[in-house]
Every structure is written in C-alpha cells, then in structure tokens.
Design a protein around this motif. Structure first.
Motif, PDB file in Angstrom:
ATOM      1  N   ASN A 284       0.826  -1.201   0.000  1.00 22.65           N
ATOM      2  CA  ASN A 284       0.000   0.000   0.000  1.00 22.65           C
ATOM      3  C   ASN A 284       0.866   1.259   0.000  1.00 22.65           C
ATOM      4  O   ASN A 284       0.630   2.203  -0.753  1.00 22.65           O
ATOM      5  CB  ASN A 284      -0.930  -0.008   1.212  1.00 22.65           C
ATOM      6  CG  ASN A 284      -1.792   1.227   1.288  1.00 22.65           C
ATOM      7  OD1 ASN A 284      -1.381   2.236   1.855  1.00 22.65           O
ATOM      8  ND2 ASN A 284      -2.988   1.156   0.720  1.00 22.65           N
ATOM      9  N   LEU A 285       1.888   1.266   0.851  1.00 20.77           N
ATOM     10  CA  LEU A 285       2.767   2.432   0.937  1.00 20.77           C
ATOM     11  C   LEU A 285       3.575   2.606  -0.344  1.00 20.77           C
ATOM     12  O   LEU A 285       3.735   3.721  -0.842  1.00 20.77           O
ATOM     13  CB  LEU A 285       3.706   2.274   2.134  1.00 20.77           C
ATOM     14  CG  LEU A 285       3.058   2.405   3.511  1.00 20.77           C
ATOM     15  CD1 LEU A 285       4.041   1.995   4.601  1.00 20.77           C
ATOM     16  CD2 LEU A 285       2.579   3.825   3.745  1.00 20.77           C
ATOM     17  N   ALA A 286       4.092   1.503  -0.872  1.00 19.12           N
ATOM     18  CA  ALA A 286       4.877   1.584  -2.105  1.00 19.12           C
ATOM     19  C   ALA A 286       4.033   2.120  -3.247  1.00 19.12           C
ATOM     20  O   ALA A 286       4.488   2.936  -4.048  1.00 19.12           O
ATOM     21  CB  ALA A 286       5.439   0.207  -2.459  1.00 19.12           C
ATOM     22  N   ARG A 287       2.801   1.687  -3.330  1.00 15.92           N
ATOM     23  CA  ARG A 287       1.914   2.151  -4.401  1.00 15.92           C
ATOM     24  C   ARG A 287       1.637   3.647  -4.271  1.00 15.92           C
ATOM     25  O   ARG A 287       1.663   4.381  -5.257  1.00 15.92           O
ATOM     26  CB  ARG A 287       0.609   1.357  -4.380  1.00 15.92           C
ATOM     27  CG  ARG A 287      -0.386   1.787  -5.448  1.00 15.92           C
ATOM     28  CD  ARG A 287      -1.597   0.866  -5.497  1.00 15.92           C
ATOM     29  NE  ARG A 287      -2.597   1.341  -6.428  1.00 15.92           N
ATOM     30  CZ  ARG A 287      -2.537   1.136  -7.740  1.00 15.92           C
ATOM     31  NH1 ARG A 287      -1.534   0.450  -8.249  1.00 15.92           N
ATOM     32  NH2 ARG A 287      -3.483   1.589  -8.546  1.00 15.92           N
ATOM     33  N   ALA A 288       1.370   4.105  -3.056  1.00 18.16           N
ATOM     34  CA  ALA A 288       1.080   5.521  -2.844  1.00 18.16           C
ATOM     35  C   ALA A 288       2.264   6.389  -3.262  1.00 18.16           C
ATOM     36  O   ALA A 288       2.096   7.413  -3.949  1.00 18.16           O
ATOM     37  CB  ALA A 288       0.726   5.767  -1.383  1.00 18.16           C
ATOM     38  N   VAL A 289       3.461   5.980  -2.873  1.00 19.09           N
ATOM     39  CA  VAL A 289       4.650   6.750  -3.221  1.00 19.09           C
ATOM     40  C   VAL A 289       4.932   6.674  -4.721  1.00 19.09           C
ATOM     41  O   VAL A 289       5.256   7.675  -5.360  1.00 19.09           O
ATOM     42  CB  VAL A 289       5.866   6.260  -2.408  1.00 19.09           C
ATOM     43  CG1 VAL A 289       7.141   6.958  -2.871  1.00 19.09           C
ATOM     44  CG2 VAL A 289       5.643   6.513  -0.922  1.00 19.09           C
TER      45      VAL A 289
END
Length: 299
Positions: A110-115
C-alpha cells in the motif's frame, strides 16, 4: 538504503532489515517512469551537478602536416536538487506485530503504491515549484507534437511517427512511450481501413509467464493513470499529453533511496502504529531534445 527506525517492539516485526531492498524494488516496479528505463543516479548530496554537452566539437579534413584547427565542445551542467516525497499511515498493532510476511506485505504494498503513483505524477507533470520537482511537461527544451489548435482524438498513428522522427533528427532514439490508459483504448479501436474490423495495432503476446506487450512502431508503451486529462488546448479542456522519449536520457536522481520509520507510540491511545515513508528524488534532462510531448490529445 535506510530501512526503518522503530520505537517499541512491534515495528521490528513489521519490516525486518533484509526487507529493505524488497520495498524499494516493489516501489520501482510500480513506477512507470523508473520501469520505462529512466537512468537512476544515487547521491548522498543535497545537490548533484550533472554535466551535459550542448554541442559537439567540430572535425575537419586536414592536409598532412597542416595544423589541426582546435574546437571545444559546448557544455554546461544541470543541477539536481532531490526533494522529499512522503507518506504517513497508521496500522493496527495486530497487523504490525503479525510475523506472517503476507500481513506485512499488505502494508508495504500500500505504501509503495502511494509513493510510486505520486512519484510518477511528478516525473511527468511536476511544476518545479518547491517542494515539488519539475516533470517532463515543464522542462525547457523538450520537443512537441501538437494535435491541433483545439486538440484532436487519436485516429491514426501519425503523431507517434512524427514524435519518433523528431527524436531521430535530434540523434535520439525512442525507447519508451507513456500515455494515459484512455489513449491506448482509443488506439486499440483504430482500424486499418474504413469499414474494416481489423485493428491497426493489438497487444502482442509475450512468453507464457509474461503479460501482453504493448508497442507502437516497435517502441514499448507504458500506461499510467497519473497523467492529467483536463489540460487545455484551445477550446478543449479535456486534453492530455503523451510522452515519447529516449529513457536513458531522463535522469532520476535518488537521494538515500527510501526510508521507512515505524513508531508505536504516536497513536498509543488507539493501539496503532504510525508508519512514515520518505523518498528524496529529482528529475533532470541532460538532453531535453530526447523527449517529445504529444499535446492536445482529446477523447
């Protein structure tokens, strides 16, 4: 790469040290810009000067024994200033303390996608107004192909032929085409002739372990929903841009890669863990003519 800093014990199980490379690899795989072949230059400095040649030296036919006329290549530098891209989220301590890698991957993905999505938007459309980096759209010196005073829909592949031709004239080679998914949908409907049901272009089949391959004139096509679809072109207000470029001439300067900080005390009263991701990056073009923007593409 610095992976994490933790306060408390739960964060330690969220992301073991060996997962550091995994997280950045996941982020890079989700970024169209990085996946398309941008040249990645790591740095630990606040600024990085990258030399570029503006004009080559001149060669001349010279008689035997005659003095060779010296010429100097015209060069200067472009300076990259990596800026911070950050994301902050909260996760339940049940998830964070779960040692099951699958549970950890949910949050990491989730975090990787947002960034990655925000990084792509800035790679292509960043304004350059601090703290945002300057994207391809707002770089000076890039080449353009216009779809007309009021924009136009894609009904032929001519704009791509023009873009690739401009690159060739600038001694560059088109290695990547990046567009909004709606553009590929329109291109997929273009037929070979009026009344024909045979499309001009189709997704190519990869190996049994690969997905479909998209390309135009042999140049790989990448899709991203991060390109704006509300650009103005004359009377049109629903236009977007497509980018055609030699990827290794687009330089993504990454400072310290990604840092993930985990703190179990920030949301103590709600029994949650705060997870913060920071990435410092910039985009520079040593050779702006190696990028072509097709502008004014409307639905």
């Amino acid at each position: 790469m610095t992976w994490l800093t933790t306060t408390g014990t739960a964060g330690g199980s969220f992301a073991p040290t060996e997962a550091a490379d995994y997280f950045f690899d996941r982020l890079a795989a989700m970024s169209v810009g990085l996946e398309s072949g941008f040249r990645r230059v790591p740095t630990l400095a606040a600024r990085l000067a990258i030399p570029r040649v503006l004009a080559d030296g001149v060669a001349n036919w010279t008689a035997e024994g005659a003095e060779i006329t010296p010429t100097d290549p015209n060069a200067d530098v472009v300076t990259a200033t990596p800026r911070k891209l950050a994301a902050l989220t909260y996760a339940s301590n049940e998830l964070v303390s779960d040692s099951n890698p699958e549970a950890q991957n949910v949050l990491a993905e989730n975090l990787a996608r947002a960034v990655a999505l925000k990084l792509d938007k800035s790679f292509y459309e960043g304004t350059g107004t601090a703290p945002e980096i300057r994207g391809l759209k707002n770089q000076s010196g890039i080449q353009t192909v216009s779809m007309g005073a009021n924009g136009a829909a894609l009904t032929t592949l001519d704009p791509f032929a023009d873009a690739l031709g401009l690159l060739a004239e600038a001694d560059a080679e088109g290695t990547a085409i990046v567009m909004h998914p709606r553009n590929w949908r329109a291109i997929s409907k273009i037929k070979e002739a009026t009344g024909s049901n045979k499309p001009v272009i189709t997704d190519g089949a990869g190996s049994p372990t690969e997905g479909p391959r998209r390309s135009i004139y042999g140049v790989p096509v990448w899709l991203t929903s991060q390109l704006a679809v509300n650009e103005t072109q004359g009377s049109a207000s629903t236009a977007n841009s497509i980018y055609v470029y030699q990827a290794d001439q687009v330089v993504a300067v990454i400072r310290k890669d990604t840092t993930v900080d985990v703190d179990t005390s920030a949301a103590f009263s709600s029994d949650r863990t705060a997870v913060r991701v920071t990435l410092r990056a910039d985009l520079v073009l040593p050779n702006p003519a190696a990028v072509v923007r097709i502008l004014g593409v409307i639905p």
